[in-house]
Design a protein around this motif. Structure first.
Motif, PDB file in Angstrom:
ATOM      1  N   GLU B 227       0.811  -1.225   0.000  1.00 50.65           N
ATOM      2  CA  GLU B 227       0.000   0.000   0.000  1.00 50.65           C
ATOM      3  C   GLU B 227       0.844   1.274   0.000  1.00 50.65           C
ATOM      4  OE1 GLU B 227      -3.725  -2.125   2.343  1.00 50.65           O
ATOM      5  OE2 GLU B 227      -2.377  -0.799   3.444  1.00 50.65           O
ATOM      6  N   THR B 228       2.112   1.150   0.447  1.00 48.57           N
ATOM      7  CA  THR B 228       2.976   2.336   0.420  1.00 48.57           C
ATOM      8  C   THR B 228       3.843   2.371  -0.833  1.00 48.57           C
ATOM      9  OG1 THR B 228       4.600   1.113   1.705  1.00 48.57           O
ATOM     10  CG2 THR B 228       3.133   2.574   2.932  1.00 48.57           C
ATOM     11  N   GLY B 229       3.804   1.313  -1.611  1.00 53.19           N
ATOM     12  CA  GLY B 229       4.601   1.283  -2.842  1.00 53.19           C
ATOM     13  C   GLY B 229       6.036   0.813  -2.624  1.00 53.19           C
ATOM     14  N   ARG B 248      -4.110   2.452  -3.824  1.00 57.62           N
ATOM     15  CA  ARG B 248      -4.223   3.866  -3.475  1.00 57.62           C
ATOM     16  C   ARG B 248      -3.153   4.097  -2.436  1.00 57.62           C
ATOM     17  NH1 ARG B 248     -10.451   4.411  -2.986  1.00 57.62           N
ATOM     18  NH2 ARG B 248     -10.589   4.008  -5.199  1.00 57.62           N
ATOM     19  N   ARG B 249      -2.072   4.748  -2.827  1.00 56.54           N
ATOM     20  CA  ARG B 249      -0.875   4.747  -1.988  1.00 56.54           C
ATOM     21  C   ARG B 249      -0.974   5.561  -0.718  1.00 56.54           C
ATOM     22  NH1 ARG B 249       4.282   6.445  -3.845  1.00 56.54           N
ATOM     23  NH2 ARG B 249       3.323   7.449  -5.647  1.00 56.54           N
ATOM     24  N   LYS B 250      -0.376   4.988   0.348  1.00 56.21           N
ATOM     25  CA  LYS B 250      -0.223   5.706   1.611  1.00 56.21           C
ATOM     26  C   LYS B 250       1.215   6.214   1.686  1.00 56.21           C
ATOM     27  CE  LYS B 250      -3.440   2.708   4.093  1.00 56.21           C
ATOM     28  NZ  LYS B 250      -3.570   1.530   4.956  1.00 56.21           N
ATOM     29  N   ALA B 286       6.175   3.337  -8.053  1.00 56.06           N
ATOM     30  CA  ALA B 286       4.821   3.591  -8.549  1.00 56.06           C
ATOM     31  C   ALA B 286       4.859   4.032 -10.006  1.00 56.06           C
ATOM     32  CB  ALA B 286       4.146   4.645  -7.684  1.00 56.06           C
ATOM     33  N   GLU B 287       5.842   4.874 -10.310  1.00 53.95           N
ATOM     34  CA  GLU B 287       5.957   5.382 -11.676  1.00 53.95           C
ATOM     35  C   GLU B 287       6.376   4.268 -12.629  1.00 53.95           C
ATOM     36  OE1 GLU B 287       8.392   8.885 -14.008  1.00 53.95           O
ATOM     37  OE2 GLU B 287       8.572   8.710 -11.828  1.00 53.95           O
TER      38      GLU B 287
END
Lengths: 360, 297
Positions: B227-229, B248-250, B286-287
């Motif tokens: 969740e944090t990537g 949906r990143r934290k 993420a990118e």
């Protein structure tokens, strides 16, 4: 202090500023302590990807002039063998600590043993001689580690601290001296070829960056360091010198203590069995029981055996199947009785006393 | 006794309560089935799952040494093939055995096109010997050989990207997974063992002892990594990323604050500079993999 920590502290006191290592039980505390302490004295700790790399890294570091060390146990020691031979051939000073555990293979990771004594002596291919020290106490872990660096630099050879899980994980109070004696690596005289030996058969050390065109190779090489692998005479001379620089200095390298030199029955020990024998000798208080306690095992100090002029038999308790006992057999006419012990436990003093009863 | 079949990786082993690696082993065999031979490297898994009478393995199992499970597996695969046999071969190793000491043998086995599946249970350090850093230890994690203190913020390098390295060997199937998503992990194992050629799965296996959290939080920590990537679940087929777990990143702090190995980033004062660097790692992930769920305006 724990034995493994004393080893790391002894190394730092002796000026070791490079440690390349890889985690392995029961030696890991040495790497961990080096990781903690070396950065604080401007030293380098590198965790390598395996033991092949650890051994290779300390060779590289040594050629830049740094005192370098690695620490491992049986499986890692096996992986280091190729590079140990390279260090011997290239006359690279370095210190290898082996906290021995039960083998073969991964064996008994958390139990002590002395099963690598012959591997240390003969484990890499080809003929060679090395120096091996064997501590029996935490104090000796400190002192002998420091001493190993001096011997490595003096003889330009890998020096082995052949300890074991028992001493490595033992905790004892020790005296730390203000400073340990340091013998500097001798440098190469100007105008001398980089592998031209002095009278003691050891060449001065042409550190990288001192202006010599140093060429270091594991191939058979001439005094310039250039490979010449097909000349029988050159190869023979080189290998003989590598062996003789150690063997001819055997008495100078020797480090042992003797108890009751008039004794008829003589224990010969190195490492932890020395502690049990000391207890036996103390308990029995008999002067017909002697003890030769070795702190240097290789080169084997054969002349020390002659100090027991009345010896009728030699008893050799070892935590292996009789590796050094066989070496003693080569040097004496009296019976040599191995007292092997496998499984990880140390010979108890009672066990050794019972053995004496049987022999009576 | 019940009539239920035994787990192929059975209960009663010596792992810590909440061990991510033990869960991974159970899921692997549930997915691969009983027609499987396991080659296991030296490591925590070997030590906690093998001593009698707590032995867990109900399939043929061999301990290679530390560095060579892929080479032992190569020998098994080649000789099974010669005999016309159909067992699946799985090489199992921790992250130290995989990305550090075993690299040479893995590369060789993948380059030769060995028909096997290599699964790395990634608990991000050498846990068996007492928490030393490996090439898979994340940036700034404190371990006993990358201790945080006056001279250091912990491990100074990011994780080695072994999935990409093995994809570059031409592996037909490479995937990352997490024990926090067991169904997804099992699907990936099934796919790998049924894909001809060398396949690789790296499964994130939180280690409560080594990372410093309570054993009941293993799944929560595993989820937070995704969740944090900081961990990305994806599949690569023939070198192309084909599926990615979207989130949906934290902020990374949500993950870092839960573990003692990152405690030094918050004590005595919060180290914003270092935490920003870790956030950058997550942002880059993420990118690179396109993990972020983008809401339509």
């Amino acid at each position: 202090m724990q034995g493994n920590i004393a080893c790391a502290e002894g190394a730092i006191a002796a000026g070791c500023r490079f440690f390349g290592g890889y985690p392995i039980t029961p030696s890991t505390e040495i790497a961990e302590h080096m990781a903690l302490k070396l950065p604080k004295v401007d030293g380098v700790f590198i965790q390598m990807e395996d033991e092949l790399a650890s051994m290779a890294s300390i060779i590289g570091a040594s050629w830049t002039g740094m005192r370098s060390m690695t620490a491992t146990s049986g499986p890692g020691f096996s992986l280091m063998m190729e590079n140990i031979g390279f260090a011997v051939m290239t006359e690279t000073p370095c210190v290898v600590v082996n906290i021995q555990r039960g083998g073969p293979s991964t064996g008994q990771p958390t139990m002590g043993a002395q099963g690598d004594m012959m591997q240390c002596r003969f484990g890499s291919h080809g003929d060679y001689s090395v120096i091996a020290l064997s501590p029996a106490s935490v104090q000796e872990m400190y002192e002998l580690t420091a001493k190993a660096f001096n011997l490595a630099d003096e003889f330009r050879v890998p020096v082995f601290l052949m300890s074991d899980e028992i001493v490595g994980h033992m905790r004892e109070r020790i005296d730390i001296p203000d400073q340990v004696p340091i013998v500097q690596r001798k440098s190469l005289q100007k105008g001398t070829l980089p592998f031209h030996p002095d009278a003691d058969l050891v060449p001065g050390f042409p550190r990288f960056g001192e202006g010599y065109g140093v060429h270091v190779t594991g191939l058979t090489h001439d005094e310039r360091g250039y490979p010449c692998a097909t000349s029988p005479g050159l190869h023979e001379d080189l290998v003989m010198r590598l062996v003789n620089k150690i063997e001819s200095a055997r008495d100078r390298i020797a480090d042992y203590s003797i108890t009751n030199p008039e004794a008829e029955t003589v224990f010969v020990t190195y490492g932890p069995p020395a502690r049990s024998v000391e207890q036996v000798v103390r308990d029995l208080g008999r002067d017909d029981i002697g003890h030769l306690r070795l702190r240097v095992v290789w080169p084997f100090p054969e002349s020390a055996l002659n100090l027991f002029a009345s010896a009728k038999q030699f008893l050799v308790p070892e935590m292996n199947m009789g590796q050094v006992a066989r070496e003693i057999e080569r040097h004496v006419d009296q019976p040599v009785i191995p007292i092997p012990k496998l499984g990880g436990n140390l010979h108890s003093p009672d066990e050794l006393k019972a053995r004496l009863e049987v022999l009576r | 006794m019940t009539d239920e079949p035994c787990n192929l990786f059975d209960v009663g082993h010596r792992a810590c309560g909440g061990c991510g690696a033990a869960l991974a082993a159970r899921l692997i065999l549930e997915a691969a089935g009983s027609n499987t031979i396991v080659v296991s490297s030296t490591g925590c898994m070997e030590v906690f799952s093998t001593p009698y009478p707590e032995t867990s393995w109900r399939v043929p199992w061999i301990h290679s040494l530390f560095e060579n499970n892929s080479a032992v597996a190569s020998g098994i695969v080649a000789s099974l093939k010669k005999q016309g046999r159909t067992e699946k071969v799985i090489a199992l190793g921790g992250d130290g055995a995989t990305v550090d000491i075993g690299m040479l043998c893995i590369s060789g086995a993948f380059e030769r096109g060995t028909d096997f599946t290599y699964i790395c249970y990634d608990n991000e350090a050498y846990m068996n010997t007492g928490i030393q850093r490996s090439g898979a230890t994340p940036y700034d994690a404190s371990t006993t050989t990358s201790p945080a203190g006056k001279c250091s913020f912990g491990n100074s390098r990011p994780k080695k990207d072994l999935p990409a390295i093995l994809a570059a060997h031409g592996a037909p199937y490479v995937a990352t997974a997490s024990v926090a998503y067991p169904a997804d992990f099992k699907k990936k194992v099934e796919k790998a063992v049924n894909t001809p050629g060398p396949c690789y799965i790296q499964v994130h296996a939180p280690c409560c002892t080594g990372w410093g959290f309570e054993g009941e939080k293993t799944i929560a920590i595993g989820k937070l990594a995704i969740e944090t990537g900081l961990w990305v679940n994806y599949e690569m087929e023939n070198g192309e990323v084909t599926r990615v777990k979207k989130v949906r990143r934290k902020p990374v702090e949500a993950y870092l604050t839960e573990q003692k190995r990152f405690r030094h980033l918050f004590r005595p004062t919060k180290n914003d500079v270092e935490i920003a660097k870790i956030q950058q790692i997550a942002d880059r992930n993420a990118e690179r993999y396109g993990t972020d769920i983008v809401l339509k305006k």
